[in-house]
Design a protein around this motif. Sequence first.
Motif, PDB file in Angstrom:
ATOM      1  N   LYS A 427      54.064 101.281  42.051  1.00  0.00           N
ATOM      2  CA  LYS A 427      55.427 101.834  42.041  1.00  0.00           C
ATOM      3  C   LYS A 427      55.567 102.926  43.098  1.00  0.00           C
ATOM      4  CE  LYS A 427      55.186 105.520  38.604  1.00  0.00           C
ATOM      5  NZ  LYS A 427      55.677 106.699  39.298  1.00  0.00           N
ATOM      6  N   ASN A 428      54.502 103.669  43.340  1.00  0.00           N
ATOM      7  CA  ASN A 428      54.582 104.699  44.379  1.00  0.00           C
ATOM      8  C   ASN A 428      54.675 104.079  45.769  1.00  0.00           C
ATOM      9  OD1 ASN A 428      54.471 106.738  42.529  1.00  0.00           O
ATOM     10  ND2 ASN A 428      52.269 107.053  42.711  1.00  0.00           N
ATOM     11  N   TYR A 429      53.844 103.093  46.016  1.00  0.00           N
ATOM     12  CA  TYR A 429      53.811 102.489  47.347  1.00  0.00           C
ATOM     13  C   TYR A 429      55.120 101.787  47.667  1.00  0.00           C
ATOM     14  CZ  TYR A 429      52.160  99.777  51.341  1.00  0.00           C
ATOM     15  OH  TYR A 429      52.011  99.239  52.591  1.00  0.00           O
ATOM     16  N   TYR A 430      55.680 101.100  46.683  1.00  0.00           N
ATOM     17  CA  TYR A 430      56.906 100.343  46.927  1.00  0.00           C
ATOM     18  C   TYR A 430      58.156 101.133  46.523  1.00  0.00           C
ATOM     19  CZ  TYR A 430      53.770  96.387  47.681  1.00  0.00           C
ATOM     20  OH  TYR A 430      52.785  95.555  48.170  1.00  0.00           O
ATOM     21  N   ASP A 431      58.018 102.439  46.327  1.00  0.00           N
ATOM     22  CA  ASP A 431      59.141 103.320  45.988  1.00  0.00           C
ATOM     23  C   ASP A 431      59.998 102.778  44.843  1.00  0.00           C
ATOM     24  OD1 ASP A 431      58.317 104.888  48.127  1.00  0.00           O
ATOM     25  OD2 ASP A 431      59.602 103.808  49.539  1.00  0.00           O
ATOM     26  N   LEU A 432      59.355 102.487  43.730  1.00  0.00           N
ATOM     27  CA  LEU A 432      60.103 101.868  42.633  1.00  0.00           C
ATOM     28  C   LEU A 432      60.795 102.856  41.700  1.00  0.00           C
ATOM     29  CD1 LEU A 432      57.812  98.885  41.636  1.00  0.00           C
ATOM     30  CD2 LEU A 432      60.007  98.813  42.789  1.00  0.00           C
ATOM     31  N   HIS A 433      60.322 104.096  41.694  1.00  0.00           N
ATOM     32  CA  HIS A 433      60.931 105.123  40.836  1.00  0.00           C
ATOM     33  C   HIS A 433      61.123 104.663  39.393  1.00  0.00           C
ATOM     34  CE1 HIS A 433      61.534 107.382  44.477  1.00  0.00           C
ATOM     35  NE2 HIS A 433      62.174 106.373  45.007  1.00  0.00           N
ATOM     36  N   MET A 434      60.040 104.229  38.788  1.00  0.00           N
ATOM     37  CA  MET A 434      60.084 103.919  37.356  1.00  0.00           C
ATOM     38  C   MET A 434      58.990 104.743  36.685  1.00  0.00           C
ATOM     39  SD  MET A 434      60.379  99.778  37.665  1.00  0.00           S
ATOM     40  CE  MET A 434      60.954  99.253  36.030  1.00  0.00           C
ATOM     41  N   ASP A 435      59.168 105.019  35.399  1.00  0.00           N
ATOM     42  CA  ASP A 435      58.113 105.721  34.661  1.00  0.00           C
ATOM     43  C   ASP A 435      57.166 104.700  34.054  1.00  0.00           C
ATOM     44  OD1 ASP A 435      58.654 108.312  35.124  1.00  0.00           O
ATOM     45  OD2 ASP A 435      59.934 108.587  33.343  1.00  0.00           O
ATOM     46  N   ILE A 436      55.921 105.110  33.847  1.00  0.00           N
ATOM     47  CA  ILE A 436      54.971 104.217  33.171  1.00  0.00           C
ATOM     48  C   ILE A 436      54.458 104.902  31.925  1.00  0.00           C
ATOM     49  CG2 ILE A 436      52.828 102.926  33.387  1.00  0.00           C
ATOM     50  CD1 ILE A 436      53.208 102.811  36.294  1.00  0.00           C
ATOM     51  N   LYS A 437      54.449 104.191  30.822  1.00  0.00           N
ATOM     52  CA  LYS A 437      53.971 104.780  29.571  1.00  0.00           C
ATOM     53  C   LYS A 437      53.075 103.818  28.807  1.00  0.00           C
ATOM     54  CE  LYS A 437      57.913 107.872  28.814  1.00  0.00           C
ATOM     55  NZ  LYS A 437      57.175 109.117  29.142  1.00  0.00           N
ATOM     56  N   PHE A 438      52.223 104.411  27.984  1.00  0.00           N
ATOM     57  CA  PHE A 438      51.479 103.639  26.999  1.00  0.00           C
ATOM     58  C   PHE A 438      52.366 103.512  25.753  1.00  0.00           C
ATOM     59  CE2 PHE A 438      47.862 105.604  29.329  1.00  0.00           C
ATOM     60  CZ  PHE A 438      47.142 104.453  29.615  1.00  0.00           C
ATOM     61  N   PHE A 439      52.059 102.548  24.889  1.00  0.00           N
ATOM     62  CA  PHE A 439      52.741 102.505  23.587  1.00  0.00           C
ATOM     63  C   PHE A 439      52.536 103.828  22.861  1.00  0.00           C
ATOM     64  CE2 PHE A 439      52.667  97.658  23.416  1.00  0.00           C
ATOM     65  CZ  PHE A 439      54.042  97.549  23.456  1.00  0.00           C
ATOM     66  N   GLY A 440      51.303 104.354  22.950  1.00  0.00           N
ATOM     67  CA  GLY A 440      50.981 105.601  22.253  1.00  0.00           C
ATOM     68  C   GLY A 440      51.885 106.756  22.679  1.00  0.00           C
ATOM     69  N   ASP A 441      52.209 106.823  23.974  1.00  0.00           N
ATOM     70  CA  ASP A 441      53.108 107.882  24.465  1.00  0.00           C
ATOM     71  C   ASP A 441      54.449 107.802  23.752  1.00  0.00           C
ATOM     72  OD1 ASP A 441      51.283 108.699  26.436  1.00  0.00           O
ATOM     73  OD2 ASP A 441      52.048 107.228  27.887  1.00  0.00           O
ATOM     74  N   ILE A 442      54.953 106.562  23.636  1.00  0.00           N
ATOM     75  CA  ILE A 442      56.288 106.375  23.054  1.00  0.00           C
ATOM     76  C   ILE A 442      56.256 106.632  21.555  1.00  0.00           C
ATOM     77  CG2 ILE A 442      58.062 104.638  22.604  1.00  0.00           C
ATOM     78  CD1 ILE A 442      57.637 103.620  25.411  1.00  0.00           C
ATOM     79  N   ILE A 443      55.228 106.125  20.884  1.00  0.00           N
ATOM     80  CA  ILE A 443      55.132 106.352  19.433  1.00  0.00           C
ATOM     81  C   ILE A 443      55.089 107.853  19.165  1.00  0.00           C
ATOM     82  CG2 ILE A 443      53.717 106.063  17.356  1.00  0.00           C
ATOM     83  CD1 ILE A 443      52.760 103.398  18.490  1.00  0.00           C
ATOM     84  N   TYR A 444      54.223 108.547  19.916  1.00  0.00           N
ATOM     85  CA  TYR A 444      54.095 109.993  19.710  1.00  0.00           C
ATOM     86  C   TYR A 444      55.442 110.686  19.923  1.00  0.00           C
ATOM     87  CZ  TYR A 444      52.997 114.845  20.559  1.00  0.00           C
ATOM     88  OH  TYR A 444      53.009 116.223  20.512  1.00  0.00           O
ATOM     89  N   GLN A 445      56.161 110.241  20.940  1.00  0.00           N
ATOM     90  CA  GLN A 445      57.430 110.901  21.265  1.00  0.00           C
ATOM     91  C   GLN A 445      58.494 110.694  20.197  1.00  0.00           C
ATOM     92  OE1 GLN A 445      58.807 110.090  25.291  1.00  0.00           O
ATOM     93  NE2 GLN A 445      60.908 110.650  24.736  1.00  0.00           N
ATOM     94  N   ILE A 446      58.562 109.511  19.595  1.00  0.00           N
ATOM     95  CA  ILE A 446      59.704 109.219  18.716  1.00  0.00           C
ATOM     96  C   ILE A 446      59.371 109.285  17.229  1.00  0.00           C
ATOM     97  CG2 ILE A 446      60.803 107.769  20.467  1.00  0.00           C
ATOM     98  CD1 ILE A 446      59.909 105.312  18.887  1.00  0.00           C
ATOM     99  N   MET A 447      58.099 109.490  16.868  1.00  0.00           N
ATOM    100  CA  MET A 447      57.794 109.486  15.427  1.00  0.00           C
ATOM    101  C   MET A 447      58.219 110.812  14.782  1.00  0.00           C
ATOM    102  SD  MET A 447      53.685 109.818  15.424  1.00  0.00           S
ATOM    103  CE  MET A 447      52.857 111.368  15.774  1.00  0.00           C
ATOM    104  N   GLU A 448      58.401 110.753  13.481  1.00  0.00           N
ATOM    105  CA  GLU A 448      58.759 111.973  12.759  1.00  0.00           C
ATOM    106  C   GLU A 448      57.547 112.876  12.663  1.00  0.00           C
ATOM    107  OE1 GLU A 448      60.577 111.244   8.982  1.00  0.00           O
ATOM    108  OE2 GLU A 448      62.246 110.150   9.942  1.00  0.00           O
ATOM    109  N   LYS A 449      57.729 114.158  13.032  1.00  0.00           N
ATOM    110  CA  LYS A 449      56.617 115.103  12.964  1.00  0.00           C
ATOM    111  C   LYS A 449      56.976 116.189  11.959  1.00  0.00           C
ATOM    112  CE  LYS A 449      55.659 114.324  17.854  1.00  0.00           C
ATOM    113  NZ  LYS A 449      56.850 114.149  18.665  1.00  0.00           N
TER     114      LYS A 449
END
Lengths: 451, 219
Positions: A427-449
């Motif tokens: 994505k850097n080389y081809y200037d794609l400007h997208m984010d990359i995440k693991f499932f774990g990143d997303i689960i951690y972000q949206i789960m109830e804490k």
Amino acid sequence: MAEPAVTQDEKKEEEEQKVVDEGIEVGISRLTEARIEQVINQVLNTETGARLKTYVNTCIHCGLCSEACHYYMSHDKDPKWSPVGKVKQTLWEMIRKKGRVSPDFMRRAVEIAQTECNLCRRCLQFCPFGIDIAYLISMVRRICHKLGITPLYIQDTAHSHSVTMNQMWVKGDEWPDTLQWQEEEARGEFPTLRIPLEKEGADIMYSVIAPEPKFQAQLIYQAAAIMEVAGVDWTMPADMGWDNSDMAMFTGDNEIMGRVKRTHFELAARLRVKRIVMGECGHAFRSVYDTGNRWLGWSHPPIPIVHAIDFYWELLKDNRIPIKEKYPEPVTLHDPCNVIRGGGLMEKARYVAHALCETVVEMHPNREYNYCCCAGGGVINCGPPYKLKRVKSNRVKAEQLMDAKARGAKVIISPCHNCHSGLKDIKNYYDLHMDIKFFGDIIYQIMEKPE
Amino acid sequence: MHDLYQFVSGPLAWVAFILFVGGSLYRMIAMLVEVKKKEPFIFTYMSLKYSLRSIVHWMTPFATYNWRRKPVLTVVTFAFHICLFVSPIFLLAHVTLWDESWDISWWTLPDGVADVMTLIVIAGCVFFLLRRLTQPEVQFVTFPSDYFILAIVAAPFVTGFLAYHQWFGYPMVMVLHVLAGEVMLVAIPFTRLSHMIYSPFTRAYMGSEFGVIRKSKDF
């Protein structure tokens, strides 16, 4: 950590720099033709059998595997990058000349086998006869390993496996230290959280790859948080064998691969856990589930192996992770070869993606037909000298991502470490400007804490 | 000429069939024995269900991802292989020979149909030849032996076609036809035409690996 966009001129300039790999050059300088002949014939005559012979005799030279390969497709269909083209330039020639090939030939052979093939096995699905081209290339790697001409960076990780039983020279005390540090950090957010070390009889032993404690400790934090919220009975080992990764598998160093895997399984057996759950890594899954265990003579893993995708699927299906609200940004899902084509987790990955995210945009082709990230199979582990070739050799992946982006995707989910790093470079080389995440990143972000 | 014909269709035919059947059995058994000796784990993973799943998919036109991606090649290769097998076995002239020598016979193709099938085989050979000459990815992995085996396959059909139509030198063409057929039979176990013998095994193993271990499709 976005790298600055590279201009066309700079790209061209980089391209012209010739790759010099010290590991290969020093190894080549020590070779004699007699030694090459001896090693090739030793591997071909004693380590291989009817399988290799039958594959070579059955191949009708039809070229139908070519378009399976992202290298071939990304280099404007230049046949020297096709799967059968790579076998022709390496193994066929070795067999035809009965091992009497030159050191220069071996320099090119190791370059092809280690840096121009990801062993992604997509071509296996394209061959009308089911010839295992990845196996043939692995045998070339095995020969190169025995000749001592493996690329420097990946050889270093194989050495690390040999000495420390982990990939990144993580020392004995650094490992529990890192876990303790992450536990302390996480207790700020989850007051009752523990990372239970060496808990005998736990349901699950959680294993990771060594880059996690080395420079992605937040992934261990996140995993601990998910275990805490889902109420899982789990443990992590304090002793050698905690690392499930395996670069020896990709250098053809089967003996080290066997030692590393045996240590891993024996550790789990000592802790008397019911299952081993592993983080979001593809090649480690291949090693513990498919290749390493079988080399040791276990037809199936002696202790069940559960990949993170499978584990999250279980937790989400049973509603064990309370979600605040779904991840709002449109995502696209990358199918890592080793867990999808190699482990059949395509539908579970989609279940998890849809359970977590508002919008999932499919890439095409997808599921077991997905294009490789071009980082796996030990290619990214051959290090910076080959980075440019690696990203240029996966223009088709960039096009796939661009297409998904055009249809709204903003984030790439990549449930595999190698894919993660490989796609980041793309994505850097081809200037794609997208984010990359693991499932774990997303689960951690949206789960109830806890409040 | 008559003596020559007697020789190629008599003793030489015996030699050809013995080498074909014996050679094929030998190659197959030698492979299985070596697997048993050096890689017996392969048998551990063989699964009838997934072997058949794989073989059936690859033997059905357009049932696999790659067949669907290459429609022209798929049509040609299926037409070629079907005609290659069916026309010699069910040709009236061939069955008559079996009948005369062994007093056995079976259903036969109408001559017109067999004629068209022969042309399909020849056209298939031309297609594969052109593919080898013009497609860079095929050209790159082509050796003289690839043209040679293509010629071995084309020869019995070209001579057979000429013999049936009796356009020129019938007795000589007939002798050449019988010879070409014998060369092809003998070549099957001893050249890369052996994919006829091996492919069910390689397919079955790959199908089993993908079905039992990888739980995904190999087609």
